[in-house]
Design a protein around this motif. Structure first.
Motif, PDB file in Angstrom:
ATOM      1  N   ILE A 220       0.750  -1.230  -0.049  1.00  0.00           N
ATOM      2  CA  ILE A 220       0.203  -0.032   0.105  1.00  0.00           C
ATOM      3  C   ILE A 220       0.811   1.262   0.052  1.00  0.00           C
ATOM      4  O   ILE A 220       0.697   2.044  -0.866  1.00  0.00           O
ATOM      5  N   ILE A 221       1.795   1.382   0.893  1.00  0.00           N
ATOM      6  CA  ILE A 221       2.633   2.639   0.995  1.00  0.00           C
ATOM      7  C   ILE A 221       3.536   2.823  -0.031  1.00  0.00           C
ATOM      8  O   ILE A 221       3.743   3.957  -0.621  1.00  0.00           O
ATOM      9  N   SER A 222       4.430   1.645  -0.358  1.00  0.00           N
ATOM     10  CA  SER A 222       5.407   1.807  -1.354  1.00  0.00           C
ATOM     11  C   SER A 222       4.933   2.372  -2.711  1.00  0.00           C
ATOM     12  O   SER A 222       5.391   3.282  -3.336  1.00  0.00           O
ATOM     13  N   PRO A 223       3.736   1.585  -3.150  1.00  0.00           N
ATOM     14  CA  PRO A 223       3.104   2.217  -4.419  1.00  0.00           C
ATOM     15  C   PRO A 223       2.525   3.498  -4.427  1.00  0.00           C
ATOM     16  O   PRO A 223       2.505   4.246  -5.249  1.00  0.00           O
ATOM     17  N   ALA A 224       1.942   3.996  -3.186  1.00  0.00           N
ATOM     18  CA  ALA A 224       1.695   5.282  -2.901  1.00  0.00           C
ATOM     19  C   ALA A 224       2.759   6.273  -3.037  1.00  0.00           C
ATOM     20  O   ALA A 224       2.650   7.314  -3.771  1.00  0.00           O
ATOM     21  N   ILE A 225       4.037   6.135  -2.561  1.00  0.00           N
ATOM     22  CA  ILE A 225       5.319   6.735  -2.508  1.00  0.00           C
ATOM     23  C   ILE A 225       5.526   6.778  -4.225  1.00  0.00           C
ATOM     24  O   ILE A 225       5.968   7.963  -4.683  1.00  0.00           O
ATOM     25  N   ALA A 226       5.488   5.589  -4.781  1.00  0.00           N
ATOM     26  CA  ALA A 226       5.693   5.710  -6.143  1.00  0.00           C
ATOM     27  C   ALA A 226       4.883   6.704  -7.018  1.00  0.00           C
ATOM     28  O   ALA A 226       5.287   7.246  -7.934  1.00  0.00           O
ATOM     29  N   LEU A 227       3.542   6.697  -6.499  1.00  0.00           N
ATOM     30  CA  LEU A 227       2.672   7.325  -7.363  1.00  0.00           C
ATOM     31  C   LEU A 227       2.941   8.755  -7.193  1.00  0.00           C
ATOM     32  O   LEU A 227       2.639   9.599  -8.146  1.00  0.00           O
ATOM     33  N   ILE A 228       3.459   9.194  -5.959  1.00  0.00           N
ATOM     34  CA  ILE A 228       3.727  10.783  -5.614  1.00  0.00           C
ATOM     35  C   ILE A 228       5.107  11.179  -6.475  1.00  0.00           C
ATOM     36  O   ILE A 228       5.010  12.182  -7.149  1.00  0.00           O
ATOM     37  N   LEU A 229       6.080  10.116  -6.532  1.00  0.00           N
ATOM     38  CA  LEU A 229       7.174  10.448  -7.215  1.00  0.00           C
ATOM     39  C   LEU A 229       7.069  10.739  -8.538  1.00  0.00           C
ATOM     40  O   LEU A 229       7.611  11.640  -9.379  1.00  0.00           O
ATOM     41  N   VAL A 230       6.239   9.650  -9.132  1.00  0.00           N
ATOM     42  CA  VAL A 230       5.931   9.632 -10.525  1.00  0.00           C
ATOM     43  C   VAL A 230       5.006  11.072 -10.851  1.00  0.00           C
ATOM     44  O   VAL A 230       5.428  11.659 -12.109  1.00  0.00           O
ATOM     45  N   LYS A 231       4.381  11.229 -10.230  1.00  0.00           N
ATOM     46  CA  LYS A 231       3.463  12.611 -10.519  1.00  0.00           C
ATOM     47  C   LYS A 231       4.359  13.730 -10.388  1.00  0.00           C
ATOM     48  O   LYS A 231       4.034  14.713 -11.160  1.00  0.00           O
ATOM     49  N   LEU A 232       5.201  13.836  -9.482  1.00  0.00           N
ATOM     50  CA  LEU A 232       6.281  14.971  -9.551  1.00  0.00           C
ATOM     51  C   LEU A 232       7.083  15.053 -10.660  1.00  0.00           C
ATOM     52  O   LEU A 232       7.409  15.977 -11.192  1.00  0.00           O
ATOM     53  N   ILE A 233       7.633  13.853 -11.111  1.00  0.00           N
ATOM     54  CA  ILE A 233       8.538  13.714 -12.086  1.00  0.00           C
ATOM     55  C   ILE A 233       8.074  13.666 -13.422  1.00  0.00           C
ATOM     56  O   ILE A 233       8.454  14.741 -14.482  1.00  0.00           O
ATOM     57  N   ILE A 234       7.030  13.105 -13.985  1.00  0.00           N
ATOM     58  CA  ILE A 234       6.510  12.998 -15.273  1.00  0.00           C
ATOM     59  C   ILE A 234       5.110  13.014 -15.263  1.00  0.00           C
ATOM     60  O   ILE A 234       4.592  13.058 -16.540  1.00  0.00           O
ATOM     61  N   GLY A 235       4.414  13.086 -14.368  1.00  0.00           N
ATOM     62  CA  GLY A 235       3.021  13.162 -14.357  1.00  0.00           C
ATOM     63  C   GLY A 235       2.267  11.682 -14.499  1.00  0.00           C
ATOM     64  O   GLY A 235       2.932  10.854 -15.014  1.00  0.00           O
ATOM     65  N   THR A 236       1.050  11.728 -14.117  1.00  0.00           N
ATOM     66  CA  THR A 236       0.411  10.191 -14.278  1.00  0.00           C
ATOM     67  C   THR A 236      -0.348  10.416 -15.486  1.00  0.00           C
ATOM     68  O   THR A 236      -0.495  11.427 -16.361  1.00  0.00           O
ATOM     69  N   GLY A 237      -0.853   9.175 -15.918  1.00  0.00           N
ATOM     70  CA  GLY A 237      -1.978   9.181 -16.848  1.00  0.00           C
ATOM     71  C   GLY A 237      -1.159   8.373 -18.325  1.00  0.00           C
ATOM     72  O   GLY A 237      -1.839   7.881 -19.090  1.00  0.00           O
ATOM     73  N   SER A 238       0.290   8.215 -18.012  1.00  0.00           N
ATOM     74  CA  SER A 238       0.881   7.403 -19.234  1.00  0.00           C
ATOM     75  C   SER A 238       1.043   6.120 -18.753  1.00  0.00           C
ATOM     76  O   SER A 238       1.123   5.581 -17.770  1.00  0.00           O
ATOM     77  N   LEU A 239       1.388   5.328 -20.069  1.00  0.00           N
ATOM     78  CA  LEU A 239       1.777   3.935 -19.975  1.00  0.00           C
ATOM     79  C   LEU A 239       2.941   3.782 -18.908  1.00  0.00           C
ATOM     80  O   LEU A 239       2.981   3.051 -17.955  1.00  0.00           O
ATOM     81  N   LEU A 240       3.899   4.756 -19.030  1.00  0.00           N
ATOM     82  CA  LEU A 240       5.128   4.585 -18.324  1.00  0.00           C
ATOM     83  C   LEU A 240       4.903   4.583 -16.830  1.00  0.00           C
ATOM     84  O   LEU A 240       5.584   4.100 -15.855  1.00  0.00           O
ATOM     85  N   ALA A 241       4.176   5.702 -16.555  1.00  0.00           N
ATOM     86  CA  ALA A 241       3.618   5.805 -15.243  1.00  0.00           C
ATOM     87  C   ALA A 241       3.004   4.656 -14.601  1.00  0.00           C
ATOM     88  O   ALA A 241       3.317   4.554 -13.385  1.00  0.00           O
ATOM     89  N   SER A 242       2.303   4.297 -15.175  1.00  0.00           N
ATOM     90  CA  SER A 242       1.416   2.985 -14.821  1.00  0.00           C
ATOM     91  C   SER A 242       2.302   1.780 -14.516  1.00  0.00           C
ATOM     92  O   SER A 242       2.061   1.220 -13.281  1.00  0.00           O
ATOM     93  N   VAL A 243       3.223   1.554 -15.465  1.00  0.00           N
ATOM     94  CA  VAL A 243       4.257   0.438 -15.257  1.00  0.00           C
ATOM     95  C   VAL A 243       5.042   0.919 -13.797  1.00  0.00           C
ATOM     96  O   VAL A 243       5.141  -0.116 -12.912  1.00  0.00           O
ATOM     97  N   LEU A 244       5.653   1.928 -13.557  1.00  0.00           N
ATOM     98  CA  LEU A 244       6.390   2.379 -12.527  1.00  0.00           C
ATOM     99  C   LEU A 244       5.484   2.173 -11.182  1.00  0.00           C
ATOM    100  O   LEU A 244       6.048   1.439 -10.138  1.00  0.00           O
ATOM    101  N   ILE A 245       4.344   2.694 -11.235  1.00  0.00           N
ATOM    102  CA  ILE A 245       3.475   2.256  -9.916  1.00  0.00           C
ATOM    103  C   ILE A 245       3.022   0.957  -9.770  1.00  0.00           C
ATOM    104  O   ILE A 245       3.122   0.370  -8.469  1.00  0.00           O
ATOM    105  N   MET A 246       2.738   0.451 -10.856  1.00  0.00           N
ATOM    106  CA  MET A 246       2.358  -1.109 -10.625  1.00  0.00           C
ATOM    107  C   MET A 246       3.664  -2.069 -10.209  1.00  0.00           C
ATOM    108  O   MET A 246       3.452  -2.848  -9.345  1.00  0.00           O
TER     109      MET A 246
END
Length: 295
Positions: A220-246
């Protein structure tokens, strides 16, 4: 896998054989096949973000583990193991089949790069954590680290990436068998995971409160941290963002058990951590998959 193991149709030797087959043959073939795509500067440019963000995610998980071990005051024999379990997830054995099922071959391409980044950390920082938990022997020897990195999965990534960058397409007589063999990875991996779940004592598994902390932080917490980092660096909504979070939402890596057995660490704690997170990810991975559709 769970049902087959309970019925006695498959045994430990069968699952060990399937694990070897996946690691040495089908997984590398899956990666090579997934990377047989038309060259794209956009995808190649995304590779640097994969490595950068995944390194940040790994370091953030390591920091989280250090804080957690101090707060819950684990014994020395388990603190290094807890750190390992929070940092290193099953990004290959479970992660790639999940990505392939959810998003397709391009996601496997990015996932393989994530897994390769993990390998570098796992065979350096990861092994040091296990060894410190076992006997405090210190840092890994360079020869042992390099030996760990040179494995069929890592070699498969290097071959696939080389073919992709050079624009070489495998002839059908080679490419078709590789694709067919690689497609077996997902069902075989799920059978192996299910068979491992059949070996655990649920009563003993659910009585350790520290394992619930592992599940909460890893799933729960680790992917939430990943979500925050991804959002800050490249933004969400892309395939790349989804892969990194999953990939950050995957259960504890099975190497936790293998390394614990090799270096005489607390193998019971490691096994339970792997099994409980693998069991619970049946519920948490779909939740994150659904979440990614709405962000």
């Amino acid at each position: 896998g769970y049902i087959l193991k309970k019925m006695g149709i498959i045994t430990k030797s069968h699952t060990e054989g399937m694990s070897s087959l996946i690691t040495c043959i089908t997984y590398p073939c899956l990666v090579i096949s997934a990377m047989q795509m038309e060259f794209s500067v956009h995808i190649l440019n995304n590779c640097k973000y994969v490595v950068l963000i995944f390194m940040c995610i790994t370091l953030a998980a390591l920091l989280l583990s250090k804080i957690t071990t101090k707060l819950i005051k684990l014994p020395a024999s388990q603190s290094g193991l807890l750190a390992f379990m929070l940092v290193f997830g099953n990004t290959g054995f479970v992660g790639l089949p999940v990505l392939n099922g959810l998003f397709g071959s391009e996601a496997v391409f990015y996932g393989a790069l994530c897994d390769s980044t993990y390998d570098i950390f796992m065979f350096t920082i990861g092994l040091s954590l296990i060894r410190s938990a076992a006997s405090g022997e210190g840092k890994m020897k360079l020869r042992e680290t390099l030996k760990g990195l040179i494995n069929p999965c890592f070699i498969g990534v290097l071959i696939g990436l080389t073919l992709y960058i050079t624009g070489i397409t495998l002839p059908e007589i080679i490419g078709t068998p590789i694709k067919t063999i690689g497609s077996v990875t997902s069902p075989l991996a799920m059978i192996v995971v299910g068979s491992h779940l059949a070996d655990i004592s649920f009563k003993e598994l659910f009585c350790n409160k520290h394992l619930y902390i592992v599940c909460l932080l890893k799933l729960i917490i680790s992917p939430a941290i990943a979500l925050i980092l991804v959002k800050l660096i490249i933004g969400t909504g892309s395939l790349l963002a989804s892969v990194l979070i999953m990939e950050s939402a995957m259960p504890v890596a099975m190497c936790a058990v293998i390394f614990s057995e090799k270096y005489k660490a607390d193998i019971s704690f490691a096994s339970k951590g792997v099994m409980l997170t693998t069991l619970m990810c049946i519920f948490t991975i779909p939740l994150y998959a659904i979440l990614l559709q709405h962000i």
